[in-house]
Design a protein around this motif. Structure first.
Motif, mmCIF file in Angstrom:
data_model
loop_
_atom_site.group_PDB
_atom_site.id
_atom_site.type_symbol
_atom_site.label_atom_id
_atom_site.label_comp_id
_atom_site.label_asym_id
_atom_site.label_seq_id
_atom_site.Cartn_x
_atom_site.Cartn_y
_atom_site.Cartn_z
ATOM 1 N N TYR A 55 -15.701 4.197 -2.445
ATOM 2 C CA TYR A 55 -15.714 2.844 -2.980
ATOM 3 C C TYR A 55 -15.251 2.905 -4.429
ATOM 4 C CZ TYR A 55 -17.319 -1.635 -4.679
ATOM 5 O OH TYR A 55 -17.366 -2.884 -5.242
ATOM 6 N N SER A 96 0.836 -1.191 0.000
ATOM 7 C CA SER A 96 0.000 0.000 0.000
ATOM 8 C C SER A 96 0.872 1.241 0.000
ATOM 9 C CB SER A 96 -0.897 0.005 1.228
ATOM 10 O OG SER A 96 -0.091 0.117 2.371
ATOM 11 N N PRO A 132 -5.843 3.370 0.989
ATOM 12 C CA PRO A 132 -6.687 2.174 0.874
ATOM 13 C C PRO A 132 -6.819 1.549 2.260
ATOM 14 C CG PRO A 132 -4.505 1.738 -0.007
ATOM 15 C CD PRO A 132 -4.546 3.204 0.342
ATOM 16 N N SER A 146 -15.071 8.373 2.941
ATOM 17 C CA SER A 146 -14.642 7.083 2.415
ATOM 18 C C SER A 146 -15.187 6.941 1.001
ATOM 19 C CB SER A 146 -15.174 5.937 3.281
ATOM 20 O OG SER A 146 -14.598 5.988 4.551
ATOM 21 N N PHE A 195 -12.128 0.077 -1.060
ATOM 22 C CA PHE A 195 -12.440 1.256 -0.258
ATOM 23 C C PHE A 195 -11.191 2.074 0.028
ATOM 24 C CE2 PHE A 195 -15.815 -1.726 0.688
ATOM 25 C CZ PHE A 195 -16.931 -0.930 0.564
ATOM 26 N N HIS A 196 -11.336 3.410 -0.044
ATOM 27 C CA HIS A 196 -10.253 4.346 0.260
ATOM 28 C C HIS A 196 -10.787 5.389 1.236
ATOM 29 C CE1 HIS A 196 -8.866 2.600 -3.491
ATOM 30 N NE2 HIS A 196 -7.656 2.958 -3.126
ATOM 31 N N SER A 201 -8.562 -4.006 -1.356
ATOM 32 C CA SER A 201 -9.881 -3.502 -0.969
ATOM 33 C C SER A 201 -10.308 -2.389 -1.919
ATOM 34 C CB SER A 201 -9.844 -2.951 0.458
ATOM 35 O OG SER A 201 -11.067 -2.318 0.766
ATOM 36 N N ALA A 204 -7.309 -1.581 3.064
ATOM 37 C CA ALA A 204 -6.638 -2.877 3.121
ATOM 38 C C ALA A 204 -6.164 -3.235 1.716
ATOM 39 C CB ALA A 204 -7.590 -3.950 3.640
#
Length: 101
Positions: free
Chosen positions: A61, A23, A87, A59, A94-95, A92, A89
């Motif tokens: 997506y 990451s 990010p 957040s 999602f951020h 993932s 994970a």
């Protein structure tokens, strides 16, 4: 599949997984040279904490582009002076957007 091909794949696949799973948080600022610079932060997402003075704003997506766009727009509108997209994970969608006001 030959032995050399199999050996090459056994080396390439883990390396690719590490590269994709690493990451990297990206930081940006409004270009003001009088404030403290916020270089990109690279660390493990699970142990990542925002830089001092940053708070989570939102957040997102999907791709990191939506987070980056919101961060740049916030700077352009004067709502914050710097932002970091992280990010949540590896792999993932999602951020999280962290901002410094």
């Amino acid at each position: 599949m030959t032995r050399s091909t199999r050996t090459a794949l056994l080396c390439v696949i883990p390396a690719a997984m590490l590269a994709l799973g690493a990451s990297q948080a990206l930081a940006a600022s409004d270009g003001n040279t009088t404030g403290a610079a916020h270089p990109p932060v690279a660390s493990s997402v699970s142990t990542w904490t925002p830089p001092e003075g940053f708070t989570r704003e939102d957040s997102f997506y999907g791709m990191a582009a939506a987070c980056e766009s919101a961060g740049r727009n916030g700077i352009a509108e004067g709502r914050w002076s710097a932002y970091v997209c992280v990010p949540i994970a590896p792999f993932s969608p999602f951020h999280h957007l962290y901002v410094k006001r």
